[in-house]
Design a protein around this motif. Structure first.
Motif, PDB file in Angstrom:
ATOM      1  N   GLU A   1      41.769  55.192  -6.296  1.00 23.41           N
ATOM      2  CA  GLU A   1      42.130  54.436  -7.492  1.00 23.41           C
ATOM      3  C   GLU A   1      40.869  53.893  -8.135  1.00 23.41           C
ATOM      4  OE1 GLU A   1      44.955  50.653  -8.851  1.00 23.41           O
ATOM      5  OE2 GLU A   1      45.013  51.417  -6.790  1.00 23.41           O
ATOM      6  N   LYS A   2      40.507  54.452  -9.272  1.00 25.42           N
ATOM      7  CA  LYS A   2      39.274  54.033  -9.938  1.00 25.42           C
ATOM      8  C   LYS A   2      39.421  52.617 -10.493  1.00 25.42           C
ATOM      9  CE  LYS A   2      37.833  58.683 -11.327  1.00 25.42           C
ATOM     10  NZ  LYS A   2      37.427  59.552 -12.462  1.00 25.42           N
ATOM     11  N   PRO A   3      38.347  51.830 -10.410  1.00 23.07           N
ATOM     12  CA  PRO A   3      38.395  50.469 -10.959  1.00 23.07           C
ATOM     13  C   PRO A   3      38.284  50.486 -12.480  1.00 23.07           C
ATOM     14  CG  PRO A   3      36.208  50.925 -10.142  1.00 23.07           C
ATOM     15  CD  PRO A   3      37.050  52.126  -9.788  1.00 23.07           C
ATOM     16  N   ASP A   4      38.622  49.380 -13.086  1.00 21.75           N
ATOM     17  CA  ASP A   4      38.473  49.229 -14.536  1.00 21.75           C
ATOM     18  C   ASP A   4      36.988  49.131 -14.881  1.00 21.75           C
ATOM     19  OD1 ASP A   4      38.631  48.629 -17.201  1.00 21.75           O
ATOM     20  OD2 ASP A   4      39.574  46.664 -16.940  1.00 21.75           O
ATOM     21  N   THR A   5      36.518  50.019 -15.741  1.00 24.69           N
ATOM     22  CA  THR A   5      35.091  50.043 -16.108  1.00 24.69           C
ATOM     23  C   THR A   5      34.853  49.644 -17.560  1.00 24.69           C
ATOM     24  OG1 THR A   5      35.221  52.389 -16.707  1.00 24.69           O
ATOM     25  CG2 THR A   5      34.620  51.871 -14.438  1.00 24.69           C
ATOM     26  N   GLU A   6      35.869  49.096 -18.215  1.00 22.65           N
ATOM     27  CA  GLU A   6      35.766  48.802 -19.648  1.00 22.65           C
ATOM     28  C   GLU A   6      34.567  47.903 -19.966  1.00 22.65           C
ATOM     29  OE1 GLU A   6      38.469  46.978 -23.332  1.00 22.65           O
ATOM     30  OE2 GLU A   6      39.238  47.005 -21.271  1.00 22.65           O
ATOM     31  N   GLU A   7      34.299  46.903 -19.133  1.00 25.35           N
ATOM     32  CA  GLU A   7      33.215  45.971 -19.409  1.00 25.35           C
ATOM     33  C   GLU A   7      31.848  46.656 -19.445  1.00 25.35           C
ATOM     34  OE1 GLU A   7      31.061  42.078 -17.327  1.00 25.35           O
ATOM     35  OE2 GLU A   7      33.175  42.471 -16.914  1.00 25.35           O
ATOM     36  N   PHE A   8      31.717  47.784 -18.711  1.00 25.07           N
ATOM     37  CA  PHE A   8      30.400  48.412 -18.565  1.00 25.07           C
ATOM     38  C   PHE A   8      30.305  49.795 -19.212  1.00 25.07           C
ATOM     39  CE2 PHE A   8      30.992  45.507 -15.010  1.00 25.07           C
ATOM     40  CZ  PHE A   8      29.835  44.739 -15.098  1.00 25.07           C
ATOM     41  N   ALA A   9      31.400  50.298 -19.751  1.00 26.73           N
ATOM     42  CA  ALA A   9      31.437  51.679 -20.232  1.00 26.73           C
ATOM     43  C   ALA A   9      30.397  51.963 -21.311  1.00 26.73           C
ATOM     44  CB  ALA A   9      32.832  52.018 -20.737  1.00 26.73           C
ATOM     45  N   LYS A  10      30.124  50.994 -22.163  1.00 27.98           N
ATOM     46  CA  LYS A  10      29.196  51.226 -23.274  1.00 27.98           C
ATOM     47  C   LYS A  10      27.833  50.565 -23.065  1.00 27.98           C
ATOM     48  CE  LYS A  10      32.897  51.759 -26.698  1.00 27.98           C
ATOM     49  NZ  LYS A  10      33.472  51.272 -27.987  1.00 27.98           N
ATOM     50  N   LYS A  11      27.636  49.974 -21.895  1.00 29.91           N
ATOM     51  CA  LYS A  11      26.362  49.307 -21.659  1.00 29.91           C
ATOM     52  C   LYS A  11      25.272  50.314 -21.325  1.00 29.91           C
ATOM     53  CE  LYS A  11      27.858  44.664 -20.417  1.00 29.91           C
ATOM     54  NZ  LYS A  11      27.699  43.530 -19.491  1.00 29.91           N
ATOM     55  N   THR A  12      24.038  49.967 -21.654  1.00 32.03           N
ATOM     56  CA  THR A  12      22.879  50.802 -21.368  1.00 32.03           C
ATOM     57  C   THR A  12      21.789  49.945 -20.734  1.00 32.03           C
ATOM     58  OG1 THR A  12      21.903  50.405 -23.562  1.00 32.03           O
ATOM     59  CG2 THR A  12      23.370  52.321 -23.327  1.00 32.03           C
ATOM     60  N   PHE A  13      20.758  50.615 -20.230  1.00 31.14           N
ATOM     61  CA  PHE A  13      19.557  49.905 -19.778  1.00 31.14           C
ATOM     62  C   PHE A  13      18.348  50.586 -20.409  1.00 31.14           C
ATOM     63  CE2 PHE A  13      19.911  53.387 -16.786  1.00 31.14           C
ATOM     64  CZ  PHE A  13      18.606  53.718 -16.448  1.00 31.14           C
ATOM     65  N   MET A  14      17.283  49.848 -20.536  1.00 33.88           N
ATOM     66  CA  MET A  14      16.063  50.382 -21.135  1.00 33.88           C
ATOM     67  C   MET A  14      15.212  51.016 -20.037  1.00 33.88           C
ATOM     68  SD  MET A  14      16.337  49.760 -24.375  1.00 33.88           S
ATOM     69  CE  MET A  14      14.663  49.864 -25.029  1.00 33.88           C
TER      70      MET A  14
END
Length: 569
Positions: free
Chosen positions: A118-131
């Motif tokens: 069961e995959k966790p909810d990733t909405e908070e991080f789906a569009k985040k990036t790092f430099m």
């Protein structure tokens, strides 16, 4: 008050918040020993289902006690798995110790595939990036280093001389030293102070040395990887060393490398080049390889090394950070100085974080095979296919057999500190340590010193020894390492940020100079496992982008120890 964490369903586990009044914990419904969350005196009332009984001995925080009477050789369960057996009769409500329990674990066989999760909810991080630093092969670094490496221990001195010549002059940040304290002691000695006066004196604290410039602002540093291998041992050891060094040279956090070879050693330069090509067939980084026996004098070798290294640094400095998706993160999971809270706070938080990263397309490395003893069945069942499961089981059995041939099996892994703080058998330690890997399927099984090529959860054969394992995880491609500790472990890595997570708040308060994140709020009931995991991942993004330097980086903890196979647990 009792509090139960059920591991029957992974996400039931992840959604539980401990009550602030909890004083003991049942981890799994079949467990017949429970965990004390605080010091419990003898006579403390324990509620078990509809029954109430008293502790017949005191139980220290992090330690375990029985909920039923055990006879000699009765099995002991934690996390739903066998973790030991009674070496003598143990009364109900008594603490379990090395004096009344011995290590035991369940054997493992090839089972059915259990790869649904069961995959966790990733909405908070789906569009985040790092430099990050983007490399030509598509990998992304969280830092930008140049390496200076001896191919054999005979070149260690030359590497050290290069370090002394280059480091400060190039303006790279020097970790805090203790020169002021030494100066104070010298002045007291000159002033005629007695031994007693010196021992009782308050020393001034050195101020961090401020660099007035940094010649190459886009380079995080030049790192020097001395070691004691390359010749004199077995050919397999020198071949493995070449593979390990190739992992560092091809690592996304590395812009280029200077390699010093003597010439006559087992670890030949052609072996190193072959290992580099194996890991990166299109390798195009700056690679300077110099052989002392071929070049002649030390003076000639050192001048050429300085000239070519400086030119390489000029090229490496042209690269700058740019946005990258979180799927480009490869996170190594490590635990050291573990305690009885490791498997119910920090390691569980990393388990949830691991599942989030896998769902986002990232890579996770779960290593330390001696600390997977007793959970082999679960991990092998989660392998995507049977050959992969068989490979994992073969590595576990072979490693344990080698350790036993050397006079010690996996059972001897727990250290005195582990035992003192509640991890009295290797299976107890392993059952908690494995939780760092979460619940996702195993996408690959790697032997030391192989490289990660698949996204998802990777199992990497390494020792349980902290520095050897971290060294190997980085060679495998980890560009961030998350390191949980319950007792405090001052270690890091030369080229990859190592983030330290305390399992309990008391450790943070005692050793704040080495701890980055406290997972103690899980124990106190102030945070859920998900909340802590999200807090850690947001911190990881800042570190990966160069906005935060973890304590290990600030302290210059550049630990590097290649594994001499078959010797270390």
């Amino acid at each position: 008050m009792r509090f139960r964490i059920s591991l029957l369903h992974a996400f039931t586990l992840y959604t539980i918040m401990m009550s602030e009044t909890s004083s003991y914990l049942q981890i799994h419904p079949v467990d017949n020993v429970w965990v004390a969350l605080k010091n419990l005196p003898g006579g403390t009332l324990i509620k078990h289902n509809d029954d109430v009984f008293e502790l017949v001995t005191p139980v220290e925080a992090k330690h375990k006690f029985t909920i039923s009477t055990l006879n000699t050789n009765d099995e002991i369960y934690m996390y739903g798995v066998l973790v030991g057996k009674a070496s003598q009769p143990i009364a109900r409500g008594a603490a379990i110790t090395v004096n009344n329990v011995y290590h035991a674990s369940t054997d493992f066989t090839l089972g059915e595939r259990k790869t649904t999760w069961e995959k966790p909810d990733t909405e908070e991080f789906a569009k985040k990036t790092f430099m990050g630093y983007h490399r030509s092969n598509g990998e992304v670094g969280t830092a930008n280093y140049w390496l200076v490496i001896p191919l054999v221990f005979c070149e260690n001195r030359n590497v050290t001389v290069l370090k002394e010549a280059l480091y400060t002059r190039l303006g790279f940040e020097k970790p805090k030293g203790y020169e002021q304290e030494v100066s104070d002691l010298i002045e007291m000695y000159k002033a005629g102070k007695t031994v007693e006066e010196i021992l009782s004196a308050e020393l001034q604290q050195s101020s961090p040395q401020q660099q007035s410039f940094k010649l190459f602002p886009n380079i995080d540093g030049v790192k020097f990887l001395n070691h004691e291998l390359g010749c004199g041992g077995t050919r397999s050891d020198s071949d493995a060393l070449c593979g390990l060094l190739a992992g560092y040279i091809t690592h996304p956090n590395v812009a280029g490398a200077t390699v010093l070879s003597l010439g006559c050693q087992h670890a030949q330069t052609d072996i190193l080049r072959a290992e580099i090509q194996k890991r990166d067939p299109q390798f195009n980084k700056s690679l300077i390889v110099l052989e002392q026996q071929q070049m002649g004098t030390e003076n000639k070798l050192m001048k050429e090394a300085l000239r070519q290294t400086f030119a390489g640094l000029m090229q490496a400095n042209q690269l700058q950070r740019s946005p990258a998706p979180l799927s480009k993160l490869c996170i190594g999971l490590e635990c050291g100085g573990s305690d009885g809270f490791s498997g119910i706070s920090a390691n569980l938080a990393l388990g949830y974080l691991s599942d989030v990263m896998v769902a986002l397309g990232g890579s996770i490395i779960l290593a330390e095979f001696p600390e997977l003893c007793g959970v082999e069945q679960d991990l092998s069942d989660r392998c995507l296919n049977e050959p992969m499961a068989q490979r994992f089981m073969h590595l576990m059995r072979t490693y344990n057999a080698q350790a036993e041939a050397a006079g010690s099996g996996f059972y001897a892994n727990p250290s005195p500190g582990n035992i003192r703080d509640g991890l009295i058998t290797d299976a107890i330690k392993s059952a908690g340590a494995a939780k760092k890997g979460g619940t996702s399927p195993v996408t690959d099984v790697l032997d030391y010193p192989q490289k990660v090529t698949q996204p998802g959860l990777n199992l990497l054969c390494t020792p349980g020894s902290d520095v050897e394992s971290t060294t190997a995880e980085v060679a495998a491609g980890a560009n961030i390492v998350l390191f949980t500790t319950g007792l405090g472990t001052p270690t890091g890595n030369p080229i990859v940020p190592v983030i330290k997570l305390s399992t309990n708040t008391a450790l943070l308060n005692r050793m704040p100079d080495i701890i980055d994140i406290d997972c103690g709020p899980i124990i106190s009931g102030e945070e859920t496992i998900q909340q802590t995991a999200h807090r850690i991942l947001n911190y990881v993004i800042e570190v990966a982008g160069g906005n935060i330097k973890p304590k290990a980086v600030l302290l210059g903890q550049d630990d590097f120890i290649p594994w001499k196979r078959g010797v270390s647990l």
